[in-house]
Design a protein around this motif. Structure first.
Motif, PDB file in Angstrom:
ATOM      1  N   MET A 200     -37.308 -12.219  39.939  1.00  0.00           N
ATOM      2  CA  MET A 200     -35.968 -12.535  40.203  1.00  0.00           C
ATOM      3  C   MET A 200     -35.765 -13.932  40.411  1.00  0.00           C
ATOM      4  SD  MET A 200     -33.830 -10.895  43.161  1.00  0.00           S
ATOM      5  CE  MET A 200     -34.152  -9.183  42.523  1.00  0.00           C
ATOM      6  N   THR A 201     -34.751 -14.438  39.903  1.00  0.00           N
ATOM      7  CA  THR A 201     -34.326 -15.721  39.986  1.00  0.00           C
ATOM      8  C   THR A 201     -33.027 -16.011  40.483  1.00  0.00           C
ATOM      9  OG1 THR A 201     -35.819 -16.406  38.349  1.00  0.00           O
ATOM     10  CG2 THR A 201     -34.283 -17.982  38.720  1.00  0.00           C
ATOM     11  N   TYR A 202     -32.698 -16.924  41.353  1.00  0.00           N
ATOM     12  CA  TYR A 202     -31.345 -17.439  41.868  1.00  0.00           C
ATOM     13  C   TYR A 202     -31.140 -18.960  41.337  1.00  0.00           C
ATOM     14  CZ  TYR A 202     -27.596 -19.036  44.599  1.00  0.00           C
ATOM     15  OH  TYR A 202     -26.498 -19.562  45.116  1.00  0.00           O
ATOM     16  N   ALA A 203     -30.187 -19.300  40.598  1.00  0.00           N
ATOM     17  CA  ALA A 203     -29.826 -20.369  40.048  1.00  0.00           C
ATOM     18  C   ALA A 203     -28.461 -20.842  40.424  1.00  0.00           C
ATOM     19  CB  ALA A 203     -29.801 -20.339  38.482  1.00  0.00           C
ATOM     20  N   ARG A 204     -28.316 -22.042  40.881  1.00  0.00           N
ATOM     21  CA  ARG A 204     -27.241 -22.376  41.096  1.00  0.00           C
ATOM     22  C   ARG A 204     -26.873 -23.763  40.334  1.00  0.00           C
ATOM     23  NH1 ARG A 204     -24.451 -26.284  44.388  1.00  0.00           N
ATOM     24  NH2 ARG A 204     -22.425 -25.425  45.074  1.00  0.00           N
ATOM     25  N   GLU A 205     -25.995 -24.009  39.437  1.00  0.00           N
ATOM     26  CA  GLU A 205     -25.677 -25.129  38.680  1.00  0.00           C
ATOM     27  C   GLU A 205     -24.630 -25.997  39.195  1.00  0.00           C
ATOM     28  OE1 GLU A 205     -24.937 -26.443  34.176  1.00  0.00           O
ATOM     29  OE2 GLU A 205     -26.445 -24.686  34.629  1.00  0.00           O
ATOM     30  N   GLN A 206     -24.842 -27.322  39.722  1.00  0.00           N
ATOM     31  CA  GLN A 206     -23.845 -28.119  40.092  1.00  0.00           C
ATOM     32  C   GLN A 206     -23.230 -29.031  38.940  1.00  0.00           C
ATOM     33  OE1 GLN A 206     -24.908 -30.257  43.596  1.00  0.00           O
ATOM     34  NE2 GLN A 206     -22.969 -31.245  43.864  1.00  0.00           N
ATOM     35  N   GLN A 207     -22.102 -29.002  38.530  1.00  0.00           N
ATOM     36  CA  GLN A 207     -21.473 -29.615  37.444  1.00  0.00           C
ATOM     37  C   GLN A 207     -21.214 -31.122  38.109  1.00  0.00           C
ATOM     38  OE1 GLN A 207     -21.532 -28.511  34.403  1.00  0.00           O
ATOM     39  NE2 GLN A 207     -22.451 -26.281  35.236  1.00  0.00           N
ATOM     40  N   GLU A 208     -20.662 -31.757  36.982  1.00  0.00           N
ATOM     41  CA  GLU A 208     -20.224 -33.209  37.272  1.00  0.00           C
ATOM     42  C   GLU A 208     -19.042 -33.065  38.086  1.00  0.00           C
ATOM     43  OE1 GLU A 208     -21.180 -36.171  36.043  1.00  0.00           O
ATOM     44  OE2 GLU A 208     -22.936 -35.156  35.276  1.00  0.00           O
ATOM     45  N   GLU A 209     -18.489 -34.046  38.854  1.00  0.00           N
ATOM     46  CA  GLU A 209     -17.231 -34.252  39.550  1.00  0.00           C
ATOM     47  C   GLU A 209     -16.174 -33.612  38.893  1.00  0.00           C
ATOM     48  OE1 GLU A 209     -14.891 -37.328  42.278  1.00  0.00           O
ATOM     49  OE2 GLU A 209     -16.933 -37.733  41.985  1.00  0.00           O
ATOM     50  N   GLY A 210     -15.288 -32.883  39.319  1.00  0.00           N
ATOM     51  CA  GLY A 210     -14.055 -32.218  38.639  1.00  0.00           C
ATOM     52  C   GLY A 210     -14.305 -31.080  37.794  1.00  0.00           C
ATOM     53  N   GLU A 211     -15.421 -30.457  37.477  1.00  0.00           N
ATOM     54  CA  GLU A 211     -15.806 -29.440  36.966  1.00  0.00           C
ATOM     55  C   GLU A 211     -16.272 -28.368  37.883  1.00  0.00           C
ATOM     56  OE1 GLU A 211     -18.465 -30.089  33.796  1.00  0.00           O
ATOM     57  OE2 GLU A 211     -17.533 -31.889  33.155  1.00  0.00           O
ATOM     58  N   VAL A 212     -16.471 -27.029  37.444  1.00  0.00           N
ATOM     59  CA  VAL A 212     -16.720 -25.986  38.379  1.00  0.00           C
ATOM     60  C   VAL A 212     -18.107 -25.696  38.488  1.00  0.00           C
ATOM     61  CG1 VAL A 212     -14.371 -25.039  38.259  1.00  0.00           C
ATOM     62  CG2 VAL A 212     -16.227 -24.539  36.641  1.00  0.00           C
ATOM     63  N   ASN A 213     -18.704 -25.272  39.868  1.00  0.00           N
ATOM     64  CA  ASN A 213     -20.270 -25.005  39.899  1.00  0.00           C
ATOM     65  C   ASN A 213     -20.303 -23.476  39.662  1.00  0.00           C
ATOM     66  OD1 ASN A 213     -20.619 -27.309  40.801  1.00  0.00           O
ATOM     67  ND2 ASN A 213     -20.203 -27.073  42.899  1.00  0.00           N
TER      68      ASN A 213
ATOM     69  N   LEU B 216     -25.813 -17.880  39.464  1.00  0.00           N
ATOM     70  CA  LEU B 216     -26.451 -16.708  39.193  1.00  0.00           C
ATOM     71  C   LEU B 216     -27.464 -16.031  39.457  1.00  0.00           C
ATOM     72  CD1 LEU B 216     -25.689 -15.475  35.819  1.00  0.00           C
ATOM     73  CD2 LEU B 216     -27.565 -16.868  35.106  1.00  0.00           C
ATOM     74  N   LEU B 217     -27.663 -14.662  39.643  1.00  0.00           N
ATOM     75  CA  LEU B 217     -28.920 -13.865  40.110  1.00  0.00           C
ATOM     76  C   LEU B 217     -29.311 -13.375  38.659  1.00  0.00           C
ATOM     77  CD1 LEU B 217     -30.454 -13.235  42.307  1.00  0.00           C
ATOM     78  CD2 LEU B 217     -29.206 -11.205  42.413  1.00  0.00           C
TER      79      LEU B 217
ATOM     80  N   SER C 238     -20.544 -15.990  41.757  1.00  0.00           N
ATOM     81  CA  SER C 238     -19.162 -16.574  42.010  1.00  0.00           C
ATOM     82  C   SER C 238     -18.090 -16.477  40.910  1.00  0.00           C
ATOM     83  CB  SER C 238     -19.327 -18.197  42.317  1.00  0.00           C
ATOM     84  OG  SER C 238     -19.614 -18.623  41.282  1.00  0.00           O
ATOM     85  N   ARG C 239     -16.978 -16.960  41.347  1.00  0.00           N
ATOM     86  CA  ARG C 239     -15.572 -16.675  40.638  1.00  0.00           C
ATOM     87  C   ARG C 239     -15.810 -17.508  38.979  1.00  0.00           C
ATOM     88  NH1 ARG C 239     -10.158 -19.556  41.466  1.00  0.00           N
ATOM     89  NH2 ARG C 239     -11.642 -20.538  42.907  1.00  0.00           N
ATOM     90  N   ASN C 240     -16.736 -18.352  39.231  1.00  0.00           N
ATOM     91  CA  ASN C 240     -16.820 -19.418  38.063  1.00  0.00           C
ATOM     92  C   ASN C 240     -17.903 -19.144  37.309  1.00  0.00           C
ATOM     93  OD1 ASN C 240     -14.370 -20.938  38.834  1.00  0.00           O
ATOM     94  ND2 ASN C 240     -15.558 -22.168  40.531  1.00  0.00           N
ATOM     95  N   SER C 241     -18.646 -18.141  37.795  1.00  0.00           N
ATOM     96  CA  SER C 241     -19.935 -17.807  36.833  1.00  0.00           C
ATOM     97  C   SER C 241     -19.673 -16.916  35.908  1.00  0.00           C
ATOM     98  CB  SER C 241     -20.917 -17.225  37.739  1.00  0.00           C
ATOM     99  OG  SER C 241     -21.253 -18.100  38.778  1.00  0.00           O
TER     100      SER C 241
END
Length: 61
Positions: A1-14, A17-18, A42-45
């Motif tokens: 099982m993997t949890y991933a959180r991707e942080q985007q450039e400033e102004g883009e949405v993060n 994902l599980l 999340s809402r943006n995933s």
């Protein structure tokens, strides 16, 4: 099982994902096959993500 959180450039949405998957080594081969499915947390995933992988071995035994 993997949890991933991707942080985007400033102004883009993060997004977060599980993901869970399996890998299978092909008998007498130098290759693995993988299959995974993930759900957005999340809402943006992405609501659903499917991944397929082929992994090979280079060199001698």
């Amino acid at each position: 099982m993997t949890y991933a959180r991707e942080q985007q450039e400033e102004g883009e949405v993060n997004f977060a994902l599980l993901q869970m998957g399996v890998r299978h080594r092909l008998s007498d081969q130098r290759a693995n096959l993988g299959l995974a499915a993930g759900l957005g947390l999340s809402r943006n995933s992405p609501a659903l993500q499917i991944a397929f992988a082929v992994q090979g071995e280079l060199g001698g035994r």
